[in-house]
Enzyme design. Structure first.
Site, PDB file in Angstrom:
ATOM      1  N   HIS A 149       0.822  -1.202   0.000  1.00  0.00           N
ATOM      2  CA  HIS A 149       0.000   0.000   0.000  1.00  0.00           C
ATOM      3  C   HIS A 149       0.861   1.260   0.000  1.00  0.00           C
ATOM      4  O   HIS A 149       0.665   2.167  -0.830  1.00  0.00           O
ATOM      5  CB  HIS A 149      -0.910  -0.033   1.231  1.00  0.00           C
ATOM      6  CG  HIS A 149      -1.744   1.186   1.443  1.00  0.00           C
ATOM      7  ND1 HIS A 149      -3.081   1.233   1.121  1.00  0.00           N
ATOM      8  CD2 HIS A 149      -1.439   2.414   1.969  1.00  0.00           C
ATOM      9  CE1 HIS A 149      -3.569   2.434   1.430  1.00  0.00           C
ATOM     10  NE2 HIS A 149      -2.591   3.166   1.945  1.00  0.00           N
ATOM     11  N   GLU A 150       1.813   1.329   0.924  1.00  0.00           N
ATOM     12  CA  GLU A 150       2.624   2.537   1.042  1.00  0.00           C
ATOM     13  C   GLU A 150       3.522   2.744  -0.180  1.00  0.00           C
ATOM     14  O   GLU A 150       3.767   3.887  -0.599  1.00  0.00           O
ATOM     15  CB  GLU A 150       3.459   2.495   2.327  1.00  0.00           C
ATOM     16  CG  GLU A 150       2.658   2.407   3.615  1.00  0.00           C
ATOM     17  CD  GLU A 150       1.689   3.562   3.824  1.00  0.00           C
ATOM     18  OE1 GLU A 150       1.813   4.589   3.125  1.00  0.00           O
ATOM     19  OE2 GLU A 150       0.795   3.440   4.693  1.00  0.00           O
TER      20      GLU A 150
ATOM     21  N   HIS B 182       1.744   4.605  -2.798  1.00  0.00           N
ATOM     22  CA  HIS B 182       1.876   6.060  -2.637  1.00  0.00           C
ATOM     23  C   HIS B 182       3.232   6.535  -3.167  1.00  0.00           C
ATOM     24  O   HIS B 182       3.319   7.548  -3.860  1.00  0.00           O
ATOM     25  CB  HIS B 182       1.770   6.451  -1.163  1.00  0.00           C
ATOM     26  CG  HIS B 182       0.406   6.328  -0.571  1.00  0.00           C
ATOM     27  ND1 HIS B 182      -0.735   6.813  -1.187  1.00  0.00           N
ATOM     28  CD2 HIS B 182      -0.007   5.783   0.613  1.00  0.00           C
ATOM     29  CE1 HIS B 182      -1.780   6.582  -0.412  1.00  0.00           C
ATOM     30  NE2 HIS B 182      -1.372   5.949   0.679  1.00  0.00           N
TER      31      HIS B 182
END
Length: 335
Positions: free
Chosen positions: A247-248, A251
């Site tokens: 997920h990170e 980003h």
């Protein structure tokens, strides 16, 4: 006792106002508003599940944990900032095209992302956050499986691992002096090197990341920070299958949350992720939070950029893959 009754009366009054206000005419919103009030006065809410114990802190339910901001602490990008970045990116693509160097999507599995892992611990052994090599290797495998599953060009290779014992850095938080000190001391490589920090981060957080457009202004802060127990087998149930890093890194490659902008036309700037009113949690199959706003499509609860449990996440959309690829070529070019 009088104080408790007064607080209860105030909460119930707030519930009544919320239920009758025109702003909450929608039945679903009304139910959610009342549930929020119930959680504030300590009631268990059947819609949001039982109390949720996270890292020794008891939340009223998993929604309360999500609402606390601990699930992902990557900074919020405002609508205006999004507009400026999108304009900059489109200008960059036009300039490339004018030079006969149009931006094309790269083949699946063609772009190596070297990963520099920084294990920050408070002493020797797993109990002190000294993540073993086996879990680091498993984390890299999870990343490769996740990004390969939807045909992204990225694959990840472990470039280096260093271990640092520092009790202050161990509990760093976003924007803190501890984060700055750790990253200034440890970060390595250029914009294309993923610096992945593993620590027992503070404030009950799971992780955060920088965006690719942030690199030029502050290269030393670039990277991804994750809770050390979120790696595969780390024990941070239900977020211990390695997808906090997935997920990170999304980003870090330029993606926003699937619920960015709520039920708006542009929401996360990706056309093939259905609009989503708010973050999903658990694994709510069939959730459709924007149906009453004229938006079609069930919420993308299995998308890596939502807030569902690791076991529920398994995809990036084609549009997300294209966005990551294009932004990587602009901000993190392979030399």
């Amino acid at each position: 006792m009088k104080y408790k009754f007064a607080a209860l009366a105030a909460a119930l009054a707030s519930m009544t106002l919320l239920a009758t206000s025109p702003a909450f005419a929608d039945e679903e919103e009304d139910a959610r508003a009342q549930a929020d009030v119930r959680s504030q006065i300590g009631e268990t809410d059947p819609d949001y599940g039982p109390a949720f114990n996270w890292r020794g802190k008891l939340f009223a339910n998993k929604k309360a944990f999500i609402d606390s901001g601990a699930r992902c602490s990557t900074r919020h990008v405002t609508d205006f900032e999004q507009y400026l970045h999108d304009l900059s990116h489109e200008t960059w693509k036009m300039e490339r095209a004018s030079m006969g160097r149009g931006v094309a999507e790269r083949p699946a599995g063609s772009v190596n992302v070297p990963v520099a892992v920084h294990v920050i611990n408070k002493g020797a052994g797993i109990a002190n956050g000294d993540v073993p090599d086996s879990q680091i290797s498993a984390q890299i495998s999870v990343l490769n499986a996740a990004y390969a599953a939807t045909g992204s060009p990225f694959f990840f290779t472990l470039a280096s691992t260093n271990r640092t014992t520092n009790a202050t850095w161990y509990t760093m938080t976003p924007g803190s002096s501890a984060e700055s000190a750790a990253k200034n001391a440890l970060r390595t490589g250029g914009p294309g090197t993923l610096n992945l920090y593993m620590a027992g981060i503070g404030q009950n957080l799971l992780g955060w990341a920088t965006f690719p457009q942030d690199y030029t202004a502050n290269p030393k802060m670039d990277g991804v920070v994750i809770l050390n127990t979120s790696v595969p087998g780390g024990g941070a149930v239900p977020y211990d299958e390695g997808d906090t890093a997935t997920h990170e890194i999304g980003h870090w490659l330029g993606l926003y949350h699937t619920f960015q902008g709520g039920c708006t036309r542009k929401n996360d700037q990706v056309s093939d992720t259905p609009a989503e009113k708010s973050a999903a949690f658990g694994c709510p199959v069939g959730r459709d939070s924007c149906s009453r706003r004229g938006q079609t499509g069930l919420d993308p609860i299995t998308n890596f950029m939502d807030y569902t449990d690791d076991s529920c996440m398994n995809t990036f959309s084609g549009g997300q893959v294209s966005r990551m690829d294009s932004l990587h070529q602009q901000y993190r070019p392979t030399l």
